[in-house]
Design an enzyme around this catalytic site. Sequence first.
Site, PDB file in Angstrom:
ATOM      1  CG  ASP A 204      55.309 161.128 -13.806  1.00  0.00           C
ATOM      2  OD1 ASP A 204      54.296 160.976 -12.992  1.00  0.00           O
ATOM      3  OD2 ASP A 204      56.352 161.699 -13.208  1.00  0.00           O
ATOM      4  CG  ASP A 206      56.177 159.380 -10.221  1.00  0.00           C
ATOM      5  OD1 ASP A 206      56.732 159.990 -10.862  1.00  0.00           O
ATOM      6  OD2 ASP A 206      54.755 159.706 -10.119  1.00  0.00           O
ATOM      7  CG  ASP A 328      59.899 160.896 -12.661  1.00  0.00           C
ATOM      8  OD1 ASP A 328      60.600 161.023 -13.860  1.00  0.00           O
ATOM      9  OD2 ASP A 328      59.187 161.705 -12.143  1.00  0.00           O
TER      10      ASP A 328
HETATM   11  N1  CTP Z   1      59.193 164.600  -6.077  1.00  0.00           N
HETATM   12  C1  CTP Z   1      60.123 164.649  -5.717  1.00  0.00           C
HETATM   13  N2  CTP Z   1      61.230 165.245  -6.336  1.00  0.00           N
HETATM   14  C2  CTP Z   1      61.137 165.627  -7.752  1.00  0.00           C
HETATM   15  C3  CTP Z   1      60.108 165.332  -8.350  1.00  0.00           C
HETATM   16  C4  CTP Z   1      58.704 164.887  -7.713  1.00  0.00           C
HETATM   17  O1  CTP Z   1      60.427 164.522  -4.368  1.00  0.00           O
HETATM   18  N3  CTP Z   1      62.201 166.219  -8.249  1.00  0.00           N
HETATM   19  C5  CTP Z   1      58.027 163.822  -5.699  1.00  0.00           C
HETATM   20  C6  CTP Z   1      56.689 164.814  -5.592  1.00  0.00           C
HETATM   21  O2  CTP Z   1      56.835 165.561  -4.320  1.00  0.00           O
HETATM   22  C7  CTP Z   1      55.686 164.000  -5.516  1.00  0.00           C
HETATM   23  C8  CTP Z   1      56.084 162.632  -6.143  1.00  0.00           C
HETATM   24  O3  CTP Z   1      57.608 162.537  -6.487  1.00  0.00           O
HETATM   25  O4  CTP Z   1      55.377 163.497  -4.102  1.00  0.00           O
HETATM   26  C9  CTP Z   1      55.502 162.474  -7.517  1.00  0.00           C
HETATM   27  O5  CTP Z   1      55.816 163.649  -8.194  1.00  0.00           O
HETATM   28  P1  CTP Z   1      54.868 163.758  -9.712  1.00  0.00           P
HETATM   29  O6  CTP Z   1      54.973 162.631 -10.514  1.00  0.00           O
HETATM   30  O7  CTP Z   1      55.230 165.055 -10.194  1.00  0.00           O
HETATM   31  O8  CTP Z   1      53.416 163.901  -9.217  1.00  0.00           O
HETATM   32  P2  CTP Z   1      52.141 162.974  -9.084  1.00  0.00           P
HETATM   33  O9  CTP Z   1      51.529 163.246  -7.655  1.00  0.00           O
HETATM   34  O10 CTP Z   1      52.831 161.467  -9.284  1.00  0.00           O
HETATM   35  O11 CTP Z   1      50.951 163.546 -10.287  1.00  0.00           O
HETATM   36  P3  CTP Z   1      50.882 162.980 -11.503  1.00  0.00           P
HETATM   37  O12 CTP Z   1      49.919 162.061 -11.511  1.00  0.00           O
HETATM   38  O13 CTP Z   1      50.755 164.033 -12.442  1.00  0.00           O
HETATM   39  O14 CTP Z   1      52.172 162.524 -12.050  1.00  0.00           O
HETATM   40 MN    MN Z   2      53.687 161.268 -11.051  1.00  0.00          MN
HETATM   41 MN    MN Z   3      57.145 162.136 -11.516  1.00  0.00          MN
END
Ligand code: CTP
Ligand code: MN
Ligand code: MN
Length: 404
Positions: A204, A206, A328
Amino acid sequence: QINEAEVVLFSVPSYACQRRTTLDNHNTTLTDALSLLAENAELSEEDGRGVAFRRAAAVLKALPAPVTAMSQLRGLPCLGDHSLRVIKDILENEASDEVESTKQSERFKALKVLTGIFGVGAKTADRWIRDGIHNLHQLRESGAALNRAQQAGLEHYDDLKQQVTKAEADAITEIVQEAVISVLPGAQVVLTGGFRRGKQTGHDVDFLITHPEEGREVGLMPKIVFWLESKGFLLYQKTTRNSYLEVKDGPGRPSSNMDRFERCLSIFKLAEKEERAIKVTENTVKTKDSVRDHTQSETDQDPQSHSYERHELTNPPVHRRWRAVRVDLVVSPISQFAFALLGWTGSKLFERELRRWAGHVKAMSLSSHALYDNKQSRYLRAASEEEIFAHLGLEYIPPSERNA
Ligand code: CTP
Ligand code: MN
Ligand code: MN
Ligand code: MN
């Protein structure tokens, strides 16, 4: 000196937040195997085992060279009997029976497919599997009740399982930036998550959003969402209000990892490149995706968009398409921004280890909102990530080295 050619002994500190973990992983075979077992444990709601495998994998990610012999691992932290057994199997036989049989297992495959649907967690997937639902076809046929997120997740399944590229993340960054400054000039957007850690792909995109004047960010998310929705950029969104109160949620309630920021979990409709180039100019006028829609609404368009229209008809893009991308959005007041940035940059294990370090070593409670010192009974303020690491007595680790 005598045994120079023998083995390289590794040494790493025990908390992932004390280590520099880049994306340059010299032990991918081992870490992939351990990560798969971690994932299987998490999907089976055995979080303790999951964390143990994640920690073991993270230690191997931090090593400066490939592991070639078990003797090199002596003295390394976080490597339990189970993880050591898996590593040994792979070093000796090129594969671990446990990992291979997990990969092949019907249950694991079903859990992967079902939890691969946005909005579906391990509990729901387990319930469906017990009802005989193992794949998307069976789910569609079953008539199982789906909430709005799951419906969107199922509808856009193929798009969402495809990794997001850095180029797509950059394109979405531009859109989000335009939305944010349109509804609140001066507001700031920062790319967080894996892309901030330097990853070239992610599941995703963020974003963390703030405004340099405390309070100006209140109520910002609904405005951003309205702007995005009115331009046709959102396929799905669910916005949650900010529910953070320092007195209530601070030191007294360290148990929850979830933060309470105003947030929006969304699915963006991202135009593919050829179309995007045209859309940039078109956005200011009117947005619809099919040629049919354009011709239908041609009569009520102004001359400006008409010239665009003609351009498009004489020179139609080869790929007229879009794709769904998970995005997000989080809004933080500036006073909590450093904590939010640290908390949303990840990796998940790095975050978990930071909180564990804070609690166990420093008697502090760290969240994405604040840092509380239990001994001094007070909050420790910070305006930057560097200050938070300093409060925690840790060497500063930049985002690109938080890939634990
Ligand atoms: N996070 C959070 N609360 C949530 C979801 C996510 O605090 N409800 C934080 C996670 O701890 C992480 C960050 O948001 O540090 C990013 O989460 P995520 O998008 O799931 O992971 P990524 O590391 O960005 O991996 P990816 O590249 O697969 O998206
Ligand atoms: Mn992410
Ligand atoms: Mn995320
Ligand atoms: Mn290296």
